[in-house]
Design an enzyme around this catalytic site. Structure first.
Site, PDB file in Angstrom:
ATOM      1  CD  GLU A 108      -2.904  -1.200   2.307  1.00  0.00           C
ATOM      2  OE1 GLU A 108      -4.105  -0.944   2.201  1.00  0.00           O
ATOM      3  OE2 GLU A 108      -2.378  -1.531   3.387  1.00  0.00           O
ATOM      4  N   GLY A 152     -12.921  -0.361   1.464  1.00  0.00           N
ATOM      5  CA  GLY A 152     -14.150  -0.798   0.824  1.00  0.00           C
ATOM      6  C   GLY A 152     -15.043   0.422   0.584  1.00  0.00           C
ATOM      7  CG  MET A 163     -10.212  -2.997   8.744  1.00  0.00           C
ATOM      8  SD  MET A 163      -9.814  -4.740   8.500  1.00  0.00           S
ATOM      9  CE  MET A 163      -9.810  -5.339  10.172  1.00  0.00           C
ATOM     10  CD  GLU A 164      -5.682  -0.493   8.684  1.00  0.00           C
ATOM     11  OE1 GLU A 164      -6.154   0.155   7.720  1.00  0.00           O
ATOM     12  OE2 GLU A 164      -5.694  -1.730   8.741  1.00  0.00           O
ATOM     13  CG  ASP A 192     -13.603  -4.250  -0.838  1.00  0.00           C
ATOM     14  OD1 ASP A 192     -14.595  -4.077  -0.121  1.00  0.00           O
ATOM     15  OD2 ASP A 192     -12.428  -4.031  -0.443  1.00  0.00           O
TER      16      ASP A 192
HETATM   17  N1  ADE Z   1     -10.099  -2.532   3.350  1.00  0.00           N
HETATM   18  C1  ADE Z   1     -10.369  -2.794   2.051  1.00  0.00           C
HETATM   19  N2  ADE Z   1     -11.604  -3.292   1.895  1.00  0.00           N
HETATM   20  C2  ADE Z   1     -12.148  -3.342   3.133  1.00  0.00           C
HETATM   21  C3  ADE Z   1     -13.389  -3.777   3.627  1.00  0.00           C
HETATM   22  N3  ADE Z   1     -14.320  -4.272   2.803  1.00  0.00           N
HETATM   23  N4  ADE Z   1     -13.598  -3.703   4.961  1.00  0.00           N
HETATM   24  C4  ADE Z   1     -12.652  -3.215   5.785  1.00  0.00           C
HETATM   25  N5  ADE Z   1     -11.453  -2.803   5.367  1.00  0.00           N
HETATM   26  C5  ADE Z   1     -11.197  -2.853   4.051  1.00  0.00           C
END
Ligand code: ADE
Length: 237
Positions: free
Chosen positions: A17, A83, A181-182, A205
């Protein structure tokens, strides 16, 4: 942005990343702390500390705090994938955060749902100047169908895949654009330490049942080159 001589921290969860940033650092030196490699070097005459935090809010908070307390970082940029949750946000698009929230935080009934206890805030604002610079760099770095969005990013210790998980976050934060997530953990550390920060995410996604599909290939083929182009422009400008 604060006026001290910039000492940059560049963070991502995973090595891909960060793009090619680490390879472009001049005179690199590495310090290993808490199992992470903090790589210091020069980029376009500026001091940069690059590190991969690993996944999740605790890992991100530990890493951000180390950058600030051990290495004197006073400007922090986080890049990576996320996401997409916003209606207009598609795979391959880029989101620059203006605000971040921890979607999995609740100390109810002691504090309102989502509020960071004793900080009295739910949403944390990114540094406007640094965010504008990141947004300008991102705009110039887009290719093909990629589009740039800016607004709210939600963070939590869950990989979001499937309609129900995604909808729960949208229900609480209708203006949310992306989930990861961060970011909000980095935001809290920076807020409490008084360090300006900015966050950029490439949408890997749309948080549906297929969210994990092609994840690694997307990071390698789309997110890494985008991060390389953005960071090159950020430091050129
Ligand atoms: N990072 C990339 N896609 C994610 C998702 N669907 N949920 C949480 N973190 C992500």
């Amino acid at each position: 942005m604060n006026k001290a001589t910039p000492v940059w921290g560049l963070m991502a969860a995973l090595p891909e990343e960060l793009g090619d940033l680490v390879h472009r650092l001049q005179a690199p030196t590495t310090h290993r702390i808490a199992g992470r490699d903090f790589i210091q070097g020069q980029l376009q005459g500026q001091t940069v500390h690059a590190v991969t935090a690993r996944i999740g809010k605790v890992a991100a908070a530990l890493t951000a705090t180390t950058l600030i307390e051990r290495f004197g970082v006073n400007h922090l940029v986080f890049v990576g994938v996320a996401g997409g949750l916003g209606q207009q946000v598609r795979r391959g698009d880029v989101v620059v955060a203006h605000e971040l929230v921890q979607h999995d935080l609740s100390a109810w009934p002691l504090f309102p749902r989502g509020e960071i206890p004793l900080l009295g805030k739910t949403r944390l604002s990114c540094d406007p100047t640094l965010t504008q610079a990141l947004q300008t760099a991102a705009q110039e770095a887009l290719v093909g169908e990629q589009r740039l969005h800016s607004g709210l990013i939600a963070s939590g210790d869950q990989f979001i895949q499937g309609h129900d998980m995604a909808q729960r976050i949208r229900d609480h934060y209708p203006d949310v654009l992306a989930v990861e997530m961060e970011g909000a953990a980095v935001a809290q550390v920076c807020e409490e330490c008084g360090v300006p920060f900015a966050v950029l995410r490439t949408i890997s996604d749309v948080a549906d049942e297929g969210a994990a599909h092609d994840f690694v290939a997307f990071m390698r083929d789309t997110a890494a080159p985008l991060a390389s182009r953005v960071l090159a422009r950020l430091f050129a400008g």
